[in-house]
Design an enzyme around this catalytic site. Structure first.
Site, PDB file in Angstrom:
ATOM      1  N   GLY A 268       0.782  -1.222   0.000  1.00  0.00           N
ATOM      2  CA  GLY A 268       0.000   0.000   0.000  1.00  0.00           C
ATOM      3  C   GLY A 268       0.814   1.272   0.000  1.00  0.00           C
ATOM      4  N   GLU A 269       2.134   1.190   0.144  1.00  0.00           N
ATOM      5  CA  GLU A 269       2.965   2.394   0.082  1.00  0.00           C
ATOM      6  C   GLU A 269       2.922   2.985  -1.329  1.00  0.00           C
ATOM      7  OE1 GLU A 269       6.876   1.462   1.438  1.00  0.00           O
ATOM      8  OE2 GLU A 269       6.239   1.089   3.504  1.00  0.00           O
TER       9      GLU A 269
ATOM     10  N   ARG B 159     -14.786  18.874   8.102  1.00  0.00           N
ATOM     11  CA  ARG B 159     -15.856  18.849   9.105  1.00  0.00           C
ATOM     12  C   ARG B 159     -15.319  18.725  10.527  1.00  0.00           C
ATOM     13  NH1 ARG B 159     -19.659  14.456   6.121  1.00  0.00           N
ATOM     14  NH2 ARG B 159     -17.591  13.794   5.412  1.00  0.00           N
ATOM     15  N   GLN B 160     -14.050  18.372  10.652  1.00  0.00           N
ATOM     16  CA  GLN B 160     -13.433  18.272  11.978  1.00  0.00           C
ATOM     17  C   GLN B 160     -12.593  19.532  12.224  1.00  0.00           C
ATOM     18  OE1 GLN B 160     -11.702  14.425  12.967  1.00  0.00           O
ATOM     19  NE2 GLN B 160     -12.847  13.460  11.299  1.00  0.00           N
TER      20      GLN B 160
ATOM     21  N   ASP C  91     -29.657  24.361   7.620  1.00  0.00           N
ATOM     22  CA  ASP C  91     -29.591  24.551   9.071  1.00  0.00           C
ATOM     23  C   ASP C  91     -29.303  26.011   9.364  1.00  0.00           C
ATOM     24  OD1 ASP C  91     -26.633  24.987   9.174  1.00  0.00           O
ATOM     25  OD2 ASP C  91     -26.576  22.885   8.611  1.00  0.00           O
TER      26      ASP C  91
ATOM     27  N   LYS D  76     -32.886  21.608  12.487  1.00  0.00           N
ATOM     28  CA  LYS D  76     -32.552  20.189  12.571  1.00  0.00           C
ATOM     29  C   LYS D  76     -31.849  19.885  13.883  1.00  0.00           C
ATOM     30  CE  LYS D  76     -27.995  20.483  10.332  1.00  0.00           C
ATOM     31  NZ  LYS D  76     -27.182  20.123   9.162  1.00  0.00           N
TER      32      LYS D  76
ATOM     33  N   ASP E 153     -26.176  23.650   0.198  1.00  0.00           N
ATOM     34  CA  ASP E 153     -25.256  23.129   1.202  1.00  0.00           C
ATOM     35  C   ASP E 153     -23.871  23.033   0.575  1.00  0.00           C
ATOM     36  OD1 ASP E 153     -24.443  22.294   3.676  1.00  0.00           O
ATOM     37  OD2 ASP E 153     -25.705  20.509   3.752  1.00  0.00           O
TER      38      ASP E 153
ATOM     39  N   THR F 200     -29.414  14.256   5.359  1.00  0.00           N
ATOM     40  CA  THR F 200     -29.840  15.598   5.772  1.00  0.00           C
ATOM     41  C   THR F 200     -30.658  16.273   4.679  1.00  0.00           C
ATOM     42  OG1 THR F 200     -27.875  15.845   7.168  1.00  0.00           O
ATOM     43  CG2 THR F 200     -29.052  17.852   6.556  1.00  0.00           C
TER      44      THR F 200
END
Length: 325
Positions: A45-46, A103-104, A177, A201, A229, A237
């Site tokens: 996977g490298e 999103r973080q 939202d 929401k 969005d 959503t």
């Protein structure tokens, strides 16, 4: 005897393997070629990358979107940047149409990471001097990177499409939202001062991708609602918001989003939710199996190419916002 030299600026475009079609389209807009490279995965996977032309002294632009599997493409981007840095590129700009882990961007509770900041730190450590991106999940992510960030917006292309195909007389802009009301206001301005509404929401912080749309705040009866969005992931959503809008008496519902993540079962939800049309951009690749009849995909290549050109020529990126920067 004295010797003089004249430095020649040299724009070079590089593409990760995540979304080569977008890089090719950007290259065509710039009238350049994507720099040839070797890129392959080892058995474990490298990732290995080697550029087949000299990059010394170049103004290098690395285009990489990060669809699934996100972590693989992040690692490939870092390896490409490292290769450019060690190859003596003069300046390295990461063109990330979809910024990973956006999103973080903050801690909701104790002992949580701020992964969007970590991505910025990794890019800087690898050797990135500048970032170009489109529609960050939150504006504050621009401050995570220690260097210039050109935060571009797809609203211009999306709103122009809505204007051309649906007019503005009976339009209502709907935010999914309360947190995206400011974005909705910009959309309303772009559509000749259209009225606004938003969907209230609730979210369970312990369960990912589960949000419940409760009710509409604002008058939508008989309106053509443009539900906006920045991204659609599993589609729960947005599909829920369409249902609530229909129950509130909305006429047609048009969904407009920048980033079509479309994780399963988004395609099924969006194609059957009752929306007349779903408009997305190609910041992320949308393969044939994730496309459906009422999906329209707009190209971001012209905007990205214009941005790259302005950065390369030390011009004004702000001018691309039509005064809305």
């Amino acid at each position: 005897m004295t010797w003089t030299t004249e430095a020649q600026k040299n724009l070079m475009l590089f593409s990760g393997r995540a979304h080569p079609d977008l890089a090719t389209a950007v290259a065509a807009e710039l009238n350049v070629s994507v720099t040839p490279q070797q890129a392959r995965d080892f058995a474990n996977g490298e990732i290995f990358v080697r550029f087949e032309e000299s990059v010394r002294g170049s103004d290098a632009f690395v285009i990489q979107s990060c669809p699934f599997p996100v972590n693989e493409w992040i690692m490939e981007t870092l390896i490409m940047v490292d290769a450019l840095k060690r190859g003596s590129a003069k300046r390295i700009t990461a063109v990330l149409p979809f910024y990973p882990y956006a999103r973080q961007d903050k801690k909701h509770r104790g002992r949580e990471p701020i992964s969007a900041r970590l991505i910025a730190d990794l890019l800087k450590t690898a050797g990135v001097d500048r970032i170009i991106t489109v529609d960050l999940h939150t504006d504050q992510i621009q401050g995570f990177f220690d260097g210039p960030v050109d935060h571009m917006h797809a609203q211009g292309q999306l709103a122009e499409y809505v204007r051309e195909h649906y007019g503005t007389d009976n339009i209502c802009v709907v935010s999914p939202d309360a947190g995206r009301v400011k974005v909705g206001e910009k959309w309303a301005d772009a559509l000749d001062g259209a009225p606004m509404a938003f969907v209230h929401k609730t979210r369970d912080p312990d369960v990912a991708n589960q949000i419940v749309a409760n009710r509409v705040v604002g008058e939508v009866a008989g309106k053509t609602c443009v539900l906006i969005d920045d991204m659609i992931d599993t589609g729960g959503t947005i599909a829920g918001a369409v249902k609530v809008l229909k129950e509130a008496g909305a006429g047609d519902v048009i969904i407009a989003t920048t980033h079509g993540v479309f994780s399963d079962p988004a395609t099924e939800r969006l194609s059957s939710c009752g929306a007349r049309e779903v408009i997305a951009t190609d910041t992320l690749p949308i393969p044939a199996e994730k496309r459906f009849e009422n999906l329209t995909v707009l190209s971001m290549a012209p905007l990205l190419a214009q941005t790259i050109r302005e950065v390369f020529e030390n011009g004004s990126v702000t001018s691309l916002f039509d005064g809305n920067a």
